[in-house]
Write a protein that holds these residues in place. Structure first.
Motif, short mmCIF file in Angstrom:
data_model
loop_
_atom_site.label_atom_id
_atom_site.label_comp_id
_atom_site.label_asym_id
_atom_site.label_seq_id
_atom_site.Cartn_x
_atom_site.Cartn_y
_atom_site.Cartn_z
N SER A 122 0.81 -1.22 0.00
CA SER A 122 0.00 0.00 0.00
C SER A 122 0.84 1.26 0.00
O SER A 122 0.67 2.14 -0.85
CB SER A 122 -0.95 0.01 1.20
OG SER A 122 -1.82 -1.10 1.16
N SER A 123 1.76 1.39 0.96
CA SER A 123 2.59 2.60 1.06
C SER A 123 3.49 2.80 -0.15
O SER A 123 3.51 3.87 -0.74
CB SER A 123 3.41 2.59 2.35
OG SER A 123 2.58 2.75 3.47
N ILE A 126 1.57 3.96 -3.30
CA ILE A 126 1.18 5.37 -3.30
C ILE A 126 2.37 6.26 -3.66
O ILE A 126 2.24 7.25 -4.38
CB ILE A 126 0.57 5.76 -1.94
CG1 ILE A 126 -0.80 5.12 -1.80
CG2 ILE A 126 0.47 7.28 -1.79
CD1 ILE A 126 -1.46 5.32 -0.47
N GLU A 127 3.55 5.90 -3.19
CA GLU A 127 4.76 6.66 -3.55
C GLU A 127 5.00 6.61 -5.06
O GLU A 127 5.33 7.62 -5.69
CB GLU A 127 5.96 6.12 -2.79
CG GLU A 127 5.94 6.42 -1.30
CD GLU A 127 7.17 5.92 -0.59
OE1 GLU A 127 8.14 5.52 -1.29
OE2 GLU A 127 7.19 5.91 0.65
N THR A 130 2.45 8.67 -6.92
CA THR A 130 2.77 10.10 -6.81
C THR A 130 3.90 10.49 -7.75
O THR A 130 3.85 11.54 -8.41
CB THR A 130 3.14 10.43 -5.35
OG1 THR A 130 2.03 10.11 -4.50
CG2 THR A 130 3.47 11.91 -5.20
N LEU A 146 -8.53 3.35 -4.49
CA LEU A 146 -7.86 2.22 -3.87
C LEU A 146 -8.78 1.53 -2.88
O LEU A 146 -9.52 2.20 -2.13
CB LEU A 146 -6.59 2.67 -3.13
CG LEU A 146 -5.55 3.47 -3.91
CD1 LEU A 146 -4.43 3.91 -2.98
CD2 LEU A 146 -5.00 2.65 -5.07
N LEU A 156 -4.06 7.16 5.95
CA LEU A 156 -3.83 7.89 4.70
C LEU A 156 -4.64 9.18 4.67
O LEU A 156 -4.14 10.23 4.24
CB LEU A 156 -4.21 7.01 3.51
CG LEU A 156 -4.10 7.64 2.12
CD1 LEU A 156 -2.66 8.00 1.80
CD2 LEU A 156 -4.67 6.71 1.06
N ALA A 171 1.21 12.43 1.73
CA ALA A 171 0.24 12.23 0.65
C ALA A 171 -0.51 13.52 0.36
O ALA A 171 -0.81 13.84 -0.80
CB ALA A 171 -0.75 11.12 1.02
N TRP A 175 -2.21 15.15 -2.97
CA TRP A 175 -3.55 14.60 -3.16
C TRP A 175 -4.55 15.11 -2.13
O TRP A 175 -4.20 15.35 -0.98
CB TRP A 175 -3.52 13.07 -3.06
CG TRP A 175 -2.49 12.42 -3.91
CD1 TRP A 175 -1.26 11.96 -3.53
CD2 TRP A 175 -2.58 12.13 -5.31
NE1 TRP A 175 -0.59 11.41 -4.59
CE2 TRP A 175 -1.37 11.51 -5.71
CE3 TRP A 175 -3.58 12.34 -6.28
CZ2 TRP A 175 -1.14 11.09 -7.01
CZ3 TRP A 175 -3.34 11.93 -7.57
CH2 TRP A 175 -2.13 11.31 -7.93
N CYS A 177 -7.17 13.39 -0.22
CA CYS A 177 -7.47 11.99 0.11
C CYS A 177 -8.79 11.91 0.87
O CYS A 177 -8.94 12.55 1.91
CB CYS A 177 -6.35 11.38 0.95
SG CYS A 177 -4.72 11.45 0.17
N LEU A 201 -8.06 9.40 -4.25
CA LEU A 201 -7.00 10.41 -4.26
C LEU A 201 -7.20 11.27 -5.50
O LEU A 201 -7.11 10.77 -6.63
CB LEU A 201 -5.62 9.76 -4.29
CG LEU A 201 -5.07 9.12 -3.01
CD1 LEU A 201 -5.82 7.83 -2.68
CD2 LEU A 201 -3.58 8.81 -3.17
#
Length: 291
Positions: A122-123, A126-127, A130, A146, A156, A171, A175, A177, A201
């Motif tokens: 997950s983390s 997202i990186e 981005t 997601l 998040l 984040a 974004w 979120c 996002l």
């Protein structure tokens, strides 16, 4: 359409669920359609789907008429998708890529991303999303949907005060979120042990007055020891400071020294809003712009 149950049973007939990949397949047709609704997917979109598995979401996305690229790490699932969606593959509406989405090459014209992802990626995902969005050589993303574990979704989106941390704060640099529908375990096969949530996002495309990479490093450094004041945590030099243009270890040390009397250094990281981090980073930059 064949529906979720048929597609899952078809894959199960060929192979068992691979628990090491965190495979939990969504069986609710209503909740699967919800992902497409949240993503506002249109026929002119190019969607990236992460981990399609049996293709339950793949089928609903394709029904919108959009172009779809699906990245799947499980070779058995890739073979299944190739069989089930042969007409869409032949017409070039669907491209199935076998590989790890964290390392595979993505098309450069993706407009939206939809993913039901295992917790362990997950983390980092997202990186990567981005970085893709910020890459001048790729198209800017319009929306990301997601399906993640509820606890991750809360961190998040910083749903509660206790959820404020480096994940949500970094984040929010790119974004907006939002936490969306809750998805209970009984909607999956096999059932996970925790609730899941949809999150969206949407890029806000804010132009910050300082290097966003420096802000990220500052936030990560501070939240690594979140109970300590910034005076203690920011004394250390970020490990990847050299990746930020114009920055090096000595410049960071000089910037820190210039802020020893700054009252913000008496704060703990969760006490700062995003704008406070931006202001502090800009202050670090201006104090050492000739370094």
């Amino acid at each position: 359409m064949r529906g979720a149950r048929w597609l899952i049973d078809s894959l199960r007939d060929k192979q068992p669920v691979d628990k090491s990949l965190g495979q939990h397949f969504l069986v609710s047709d209503k909740l699967i359609s919800r992902a497409v609704q949240l993503g506002e997917i249109q026929a002119d979109d190019h969607v990236l789907e992460v981990g399609p598995g049996p293709g339950v979401l793949t089928e609903v996305i394709l029904a919108t008429g959009c172009t779809l690229t699906a990245v799947e790490i499980d070779s058995g699932a890739v073979s299944h998708l190739t069989d089930c969606f042969a007409p869409e593959i032949d017409s070039n509406q669907l491209t199935v890529v076998e590989g790890d989405v964290l390392t595979a090459a993505w098309p450069q014209n993706i407009t939206k991303i939809v993913a039901n992802i295992p917790y362990q990626i997950s983390s980092p995902l997202i990186e990567i999303i981005t970085r893709y969005h910020r890459n001048p050589r790729t198209s800017a993303l319009e929306l990301v949907v997601l399906l993640v574990q509820e606890e991750f979704a809360e961190r998040l989106t910083m749903e509660y005060e206790s959820d404020v941390g480096s994940l949500g704060m970094t984040a929010s640099l790119d974004w907006i979120c939002e936490i969306e529908d809750k998805v209970s375990p009984h909607n999956f096969s096999p059932m996970p042990k925790v609730n899941s949530r949809y999150v969206t996002l949407a890029p806000h495309d804010e132009n910050w007055p300082c290097d966003v990479r420096l802000v990220r490093q500052m936030i990560h450094l501070a939240f690594h020891q979140r109970r300590k004041k910034l005076r203690s945590t920011l004394k250390a030099v970020p490990r990847r400071i050299g990746r930020v243009n114009g920055w090096h270890a000595q410049r960071w040390k000089d910037a820190y020294a210039a802020h020893l009397e700054d009252e913000r250094m008496e704060s703990r990281p969760e006490e700062l809003e995003l704008e406070d981090w931006i202001d502090l980073c800009e202050s670090f930059t201006l104090a050492t712009k000739n370094s």
